[in-house]
Scaffold this motif. Structure first.
Motif, PDB file in Angstrom:
ATOM      1  N   SER A  33       0.850  -1.192   0.000  1.00 49.82           N
ATOM      2  CA  SER A  33       0.000   0.000   0.000  1.00 49.82           C
ATOM      3  C   SER A  33       0.885   1.241   0.000  1.00 49.82           C
ATOM      4  O   SER A  33       2.060   1.179   0.373  1.00 49.82           O
ATOM      5  CB  SER A  33      -0.916   0.000   1.234  1.00 49.82           C
ATOM      6  N   PRO A  34       0.336   2.401  -0.413  1.00 50.81           N
ATOM      7  CA  PRO A  34       1.167   3.614  -0.504  1.00 50.81           C
ATOM      8  C   PRO A  34       1.748   4.067   0.823  1.00 50.81           C
ATOM      9  O   PRO A  34       2.743   4.788   0.832  1.00 50.81           O
ATOM     10  CB  PRO A  34       0.199   4.662  -1.067  1.00 50.81           C
ATOM     11  N   ASN A  35       1.147   3.666   1.952  1.00 50.72           N
ATOM     12  CA  ASN A  35       1.649   4.148   3.235  1.00 50.72           C
ATOM     13  C   ASN A  35       2.666   3.207   3.861  1.00 50.72           C
ATOM     14  O   ASN A  35       3.089   3.421   4.992  1.00 50.72           O
ATOM     15  CB  ASN A  35       0.486   4.365   4.220  1.00 50.72           C
ATOM     16  N   MET A  36       3.074   2.157   3.152  1.00 53.07           N
ATOM     17  CA  MET A  36       4.098   1.251   3.670  1.00 53.07           C
ATOM     18  C   MET A  36       5.486   1.829   3.437  1.00 53.07           C
ATOM     19  O   MET A  36       5.705   2.592   2.486  1.00 53.07           O
ATOM     20  CB  MET A  36       4.002  -0.121   2.999  1.00 53.07           C
ATOM     21  N   THR A  37       6.415   1.433   4.302  1.00 54.68           N
ATOM     22  CA  THR A  37       7.805   1.882   4.175  1.00 54.68           C
ATOM     23  C   THR A  37       8.730   0.711   4.452  1.00 54.68           C
ATOM     24  O   THR A  37       8.585   0.036   5.476  1.00 54.68           O
ATOM     25  CB  THR A  37       8.118   3.016   5.167  1.00 54.68           C
ATOM     26  N   PHE A  38       9.656   0.458   3.543  1.00 54.05           N
ATOM     27  CA  PHE A  38      10.679  -0.570   3.753  1.00 54.05           C
ATOM     28  C   PHE A  38      11.929   0.095   4.308  1.00 54.05           C
ATOM     29  O   PHE A  38      12.464   1.032   3.716  1.00 54.05           O
ATOM     30  CB  PHE A  38      11.000  -1.283   2.435  1.00 54.05           C
ATOM     31  N   THR A  39      12.413  -0.377   5.454  1.00 55.91           N
ATOM     32  CA  THR A  39      13.517   0.264   6.160  1.00 55.91           C
ATOM     33  C   THR A  39      14.704  -0.692   6.264  1.00 55.91           C
ATOM     34  O   THR A  39      14.544  -1.848   6.661  1.00 55.91           O
ATOM     35  CB  THR A  39      13.090   0.688   7.581  1.00 55.91           C
ATOM     36  N   LYS A  40      15.885  -0.193   5.890  1.00 52.30           N
ATOM     37  CA  LYS A  40      17.118  -0.961   6.087  1.00 52.30           C
ATOM     38  C   LYS A  40      17.625  -0.712   7.509  1.00 52.30           C
ATOM     39  O   LYS A  40      17.976   0.417   7.855  1.00 52.30           O
ATOM     40  CB  LYS A  40      18.185  -0.533   5.081  1.00 52.30           C
ATOM     41  N   THR A  41      17.673  -1.763   8.320  1.00 56.67           N
ATOM     42  CA  THR A  41      18.150  -1.610   9.697  1.00 56.67           C
ATOM     43  C   THR A  41      19.602  -2.014   9.860  1.00 56.67           C
ATOM     44  O   THR A  41      20.202  -1.737  10.898  1.00 56.67           O
ATOM     45  CB  THR A  41      17.283  -2.446  10.651  1.00 56.67           C
ATOM     46  N   SER A  42      20.177  -2.690   8.857  1.00 60.38           N
ATOM     47  CA  SER A  42      21.605  -3.007   8.862  1.00 60.38           C
ATOM     48  C   SER A  42      22.032  -3.227   7.418  1.00 60.38           C
ATOM     49  O   SER A  42      21.253  -2.995   6.490  1.00 60.38           O
ATOM     50  CB  SER A  42      21.893  -4.245   9.720  1.00 60.38           C
ATOM     51  N   GLN A  43      23.266  -3.693   7.219  1.00 56.43           N
ATOM     52  CA  GLN A  43      23.773  -3.857   5.861  1.00 56.43           C
ATOM     53  C   GLN A  43      23.066  -4.976   5.109  1.00 56.43           C
ATOM     54  O   GLN A  43      23.015  -4.951   3.881  1.00 56.43           O
ATOM     55  CB  GLN A  43      25.278  -4.147   5.901  1.00 56.43           C
ATOM     56  N   LYS A  44      22.507  -5.957   5.843  1.00 60.28           N
ATOM     57  CA  LYS A  44      21.900  -7.100   5.176  1.00 60.28           C
ATOM     58  C   LYS A  44      20.492  -7.400   5.689  1.00 60.28           C
ATOM     59  O   LYS A  44      19.967  -8.483   5.423  1.00 60.28           O
ATOM     60  CB  LYS A  44      22.785  -8.348   5.362  1.00 60.28           C
ATOM     61  N   PHE A  45      19.883  -6.485   6.435  1.00 55.45           N
ATOM     62  CA  PHE A  45      18.560  -6.756   7.017  1.00 55.45           C
ATOM     63  C   PHE A  45      17.639  -5.562   6.775  1.00 55.45           C
ATOM     64  O   PHE A  45      18.053  -4.410   6.904  1.00 55.45           O
ATOM     65  CB  PHE A  45      18.673  -7.005   8.525  1.00 55.45           C
ATOM     66  N   GLY A  46      16.391  -5.880   6.407  1.00 51.98           N
ATOM     67  CA  GLY A  46      15.387  -4.838   6.198  1.00 51.98           C
ATOM     68  C   GLY A  46      14.033  -5.314   6.694  1.00 51.98           C
ATOM     69  O   GLY A  46      13.821  -6.518   6.910  1.00 51.98           O
ATOM     70  N   GLN A  47      13.106  -4.359   6.882  1.00 50.46           N
ATOM     71  CA  GLN A  47      11.805  -4.709   7.450  1.00 50.46           C
ATOM     72  C   GLN A  47      10.740  -3.740   6.959  1.00 50.46           C
ATOM     73  O   GLN A  47      11.042  -2.643   6.492  1.00 50.46           O
ATOM     74  CB  GLN A  47      11.873  -4.665   8.975  1.00 50.46           C
TER      75      GLN A  47
ATOM     76  N   GLU B  22      19.978   4.303  15.896  1.00 55.54           N
ATOM     77  CA  GLU B  22      21.325   4.533  15.377  1.00 55.54           C
ATOM     78  C   GLU B  22      22.303   4.769  16.523  1.00 55.54           C
ATOM     79  O   GLU B  22      23.433   4.244  16.515  1.00 55.54           O
ATOM     80  CB  GLU B  22      21.315   5.735  14.427  1.00 55.54           C
ATOM     81  N   GLN B  23      21.874   5.554  17.537  1.00 58.76           N
ATOM     82  CA  GLN B  23      22.728   5.763  18.705  1.00 58.76           C
ATOM     83  C   GLN B  23      22.977   4.440  19.438  1.00 58.76           C
ATOM     84  O   GLN B  23      24.087   4.176  19.917  1.00 58.76           O
ATOM     85  CB  GLN B  23      22.082   6.770  19.652  1.00 58.76           C
ATOM     86  N   LYS B  24      21.944   3.604  19.519  1.00 61.48           N
ATOM     87  CA  LYS B  24      22.101   2.311  20.184  1.00 61.48           C
ATOM     88  C   LYS B  24      23.138   1.462  19.452  1.00 61.48           C
ATOM     89  O   LYS B  24      23.999   0.830  20.082  1.00 61.48           O
ATOM     90  CB  LYS B  24      20.747   1.601  20.200  1.00 61.48           C
ATOM     91  N   ASP B  25      23.066   1.432  18.108  1.00 61.84           N
ATOM     92  CA  ASP B  25      24.037   0.648  17.334  1.00 61.84           C
ATOM     93  C   ASP B  25      25.460   1.165  17.552  1.00 61.84           C
ATOM     94  O   ASP B  25      26.409   0.384  17.700  1.00 61.84           O
ATOM     95  CB  ASP B  25      23.683   0.702  15.848  1.00 61.84           C
ATOM     96  N   THR B  26      25.614   2.497  17.584  1.00 60.97           N
ATOM     97  CA  THR B  26      26.944   3.080  17.794  1.00 60.97           C
ATOM     98  C   THR B  26      27.484   2.713  19.173  1.00 60.97           C
ATOM     99  O   THR B  26      28.656   2.314  19.323  1.00 60.97           O
ATOM    100  CB  THR B  26      26.881   4.609  17.655  1.00 60.97           C
ATOM    101  N   LEU B  27      26.647   2.846  20.197  1.00 59.79           N
ATOM    102  CA  LEU B  27      27.087   2.518  21.556  1.00 59.79           C
ATOM    103  C   LEU B  27      27.390   1.030  21.700  1.00 59.79           C
ATOM    104  O   LEU B  27      28.326   0.645  22.402  1.00 59.79           O
ATOM    105  CB  LEU B  27      26.004   2.934  22.565  1.00 59.79           C
ATOM    106  N   THR B  28      26.597   0.195  21.027  1.00 64.56           N
ATOM    107  CA  THR B  28      26.864  -1.240  21.086  1.00 64.56           C
ATOM    108  C   THR B  28      28.218  -1.560  20.473  1.00 64.56           C
ATOM    109  O   THR B  28      29.000  -2.356  21.015  1.00 64.56           O
ATOM    110  CB  THR B  28      25.755  -1.998  20.329  1.00 64.56           C
ATOM    111  N   GLN B  29      28.542  -0.925  19.355  1.00 61.15           N
ATOM    112  CA  GLN B  29      29.835  -1.159  18.721  1.00 61.15           C
ATOM    113  C   GLN B  29      30.974  -0.677  19.614  1.00 61.15           C
ATOM    114  O   GLN B  29      31.994  -1.352  19.770  1.00 61.15           O
ATOM    115  CB  GLN B  29      29.871  -0.452  17.362  1.00 61.15           C
ATOM    116  N   LYS B  30      30.803   0.512  20.233  1.00 59.19           N
ATOM    117  CA  LYS B  30      31.837   1.015  21.137  1.00 59.19           C
ATOM    118  C   LYS B  30      32.019   0.093  22.336  1.00 59.19           C
ATOM    119  O   LYS B  30      33.147  -0.135  22.793  1.00 59.19           O
ATOM    120  CB  LYS B  30      31.468   2.420  21.614  1.00 59.19           C
ATOM    121  N   LEU B  31      30.911  -0.436  22.858  1.00 59.51           N
ATOM    122  CA  LEU B  31      30.989  -1.338  23.995  1.00 59.51           C
ATOM    123  C   LEU B  31      31.744  -2.607  23.624  1.00 59.51           C
ATOM    124  O   LEU B  31      32.587  -3.091  24.405  1.00 59.51           O
ATOM    125  CB  LEU B  31      29.574  -1.684  24.461  1.00 59.51           C
TER     126      LEU B  31
END
Length: 360
Positions: A64-78, A287-296
């Motif tokens: 439908s026109p109101n759907m959005t496909f989002t890339k959450t990582s380099q190989k995953f989308g939803q 995005e902040q969560k991903d950055t902090l996870t990588q730093k951790l």
């Protein structure tokens, strides 16, 4: 899949669905990569995403026109499907396959939007009134846009990075860096927990709003029908020959009711805009969560390296201390031997001196 539907693009991916209980975790619906295809129904002019695991349909989503496909990582989308009341996730083998799928999603979403606009134009032309009301035409209420539920605990790939070090640091420097790393780790863990809490709150709000979208659509449809009925009623009242004060008051009340309905529609549209803003904020938090996870992870890896270096330095120190102790023992033994030899030489000298004196 009907006989009028034809696949127009296919790829392979691992299929996931959001946990209906927690609304946070992903549940795999396929044990291995399966074929995911776009289908086009020429009779209904709709696009669908379909995937079969054997004979079981694990994806049946109409675009439908109101759907959005989002890339959450380099190989995953939803993407979120409000009709199925779920969120689908796809894990691809390469980033190229993910990008290609996202491009096709945007292309068919635009085609669905154009088809919907043409359909609405035909319906408006077919249902337009023959006479124009003196009170003026009402603007048709806008159809609310269902906000997509995005990045609900998406599965991101973790990239481990090992810092290169050519020169081995001194034990004192290792101990100082190791002492500071737990404090930094705790700080980042606290920030990560706070982001997870905010993410859970926003996710709950989005899920609640998605559940209310169908109800809003029904209310809006009812408001539209009520507005059309009121328009017809106003026209009938104005066509009557006797323009009595009673009819005028009824007309005024009907116009007020129409204005109230339009105000309600505007309020619903404002609510949808607020939900869109909350969704954008949630993307920034993820995005902040991903950055902090990588730093951790980098900090933990650095801590392990420092622990290994510190253990090696302590072992070398113990070996050096043991060697020094053995050297001291050897020196003591040598000194004792030298003292014995000196004592023997002294006795020999005294004996020789007595012999010389006796001989003279």
């Amino acid at each position: 899949v009907s006989s009028m539907e034809q696949p127009i693009y296919s790829t392979r991916a691992h299929v996931f669905q959001i946990d209906p209980n927690t609304k946070k975790n992903w549940l795999p619906t396929s044990k291995h990569a399966v074929t995911v295809s776009y289908f086009y129904d020429s009779t209904r002019n709709v696009y669908r995403i379909i995937s079969l695991d054997g004979t079981k349909a694990i994806i049946n989503s109409t675009i439908s026109p109101n759907m959005t496909f989002t890339k959450t990582s380099q190989k995953f989308g939803q993407w979120a499907d409000s009709r199925a009341n779920t969120v689908y996730g796809l894990g691809f083998s390469t980033e190229h396959h993910l990008s290609k799928f996202a491009e096709k999603f945007a292309e068919y979403k635009e085609a669905a939007r154009l088809a919907k606009e043409k359909s609405q134009e035909k319906m408006e032309m077919a249902t337009s009134p023959s006479q124009e009301s003196p009170a003026g035409e009402l603007s048709s209420p806008l159809t609310p846009v269902t906000p997509p539920m995005e990045n609900i605990n998406g599965t991101d790939e973790i990239c481990d990075t090992t810092p290169n070090s050519d020169a081995r640091p001194e034990p004192a420097q290792n101990a100082l860096a190791f002492a500071h790393s737990p404090a930094m780790t705790k700080h980042w863990e606290a920030e990560l927990e706070a982001l997870k809490g905010n993410n859970a709150k926003l996710t709950a709000a989005l899920l609640e709003s998605t559940a209310n979208v169908k109800q809003w659509k029904q209310q809006l449809a009812a408001y539209q029908e009520e507005a059309e009925r009121l328009h017809k009623r106003v026209t009938e009242l104005e066509c009557q020959s006797n323009q009595t004060p009673v009819i005028k008051s009824q007309k005024t009340e009907l116009n007020q009711t129409i204005e109230e309905l339009e105000a309600t529609l505007r309020d619903k549209e404002e609510e949808m805009e607020k939900l869109k803003e909350e969704l954008e904020n949630m993307n920034d938090l993820m995005e902040q969560k991903d950055t902090l996870t990588q730093k951790l992870e980098e900090t933990e890896l650095r801590s392990r390296v420092l622990e290994e270096q510190l253990a090696g330095a302590e072992q070398r120190l113990e070996e050096n201390q043991e060697e020094q102790e053995n050297f001291r023992k050897s020196l003591r033994t040598l000194l004792e031997l030298l003292d014995g030899k000196i004592f023997e030489l002294t006795e020999l000298r005294d004996t020789l001196a007595r012999l010389i004196e006796e001989a003279s």
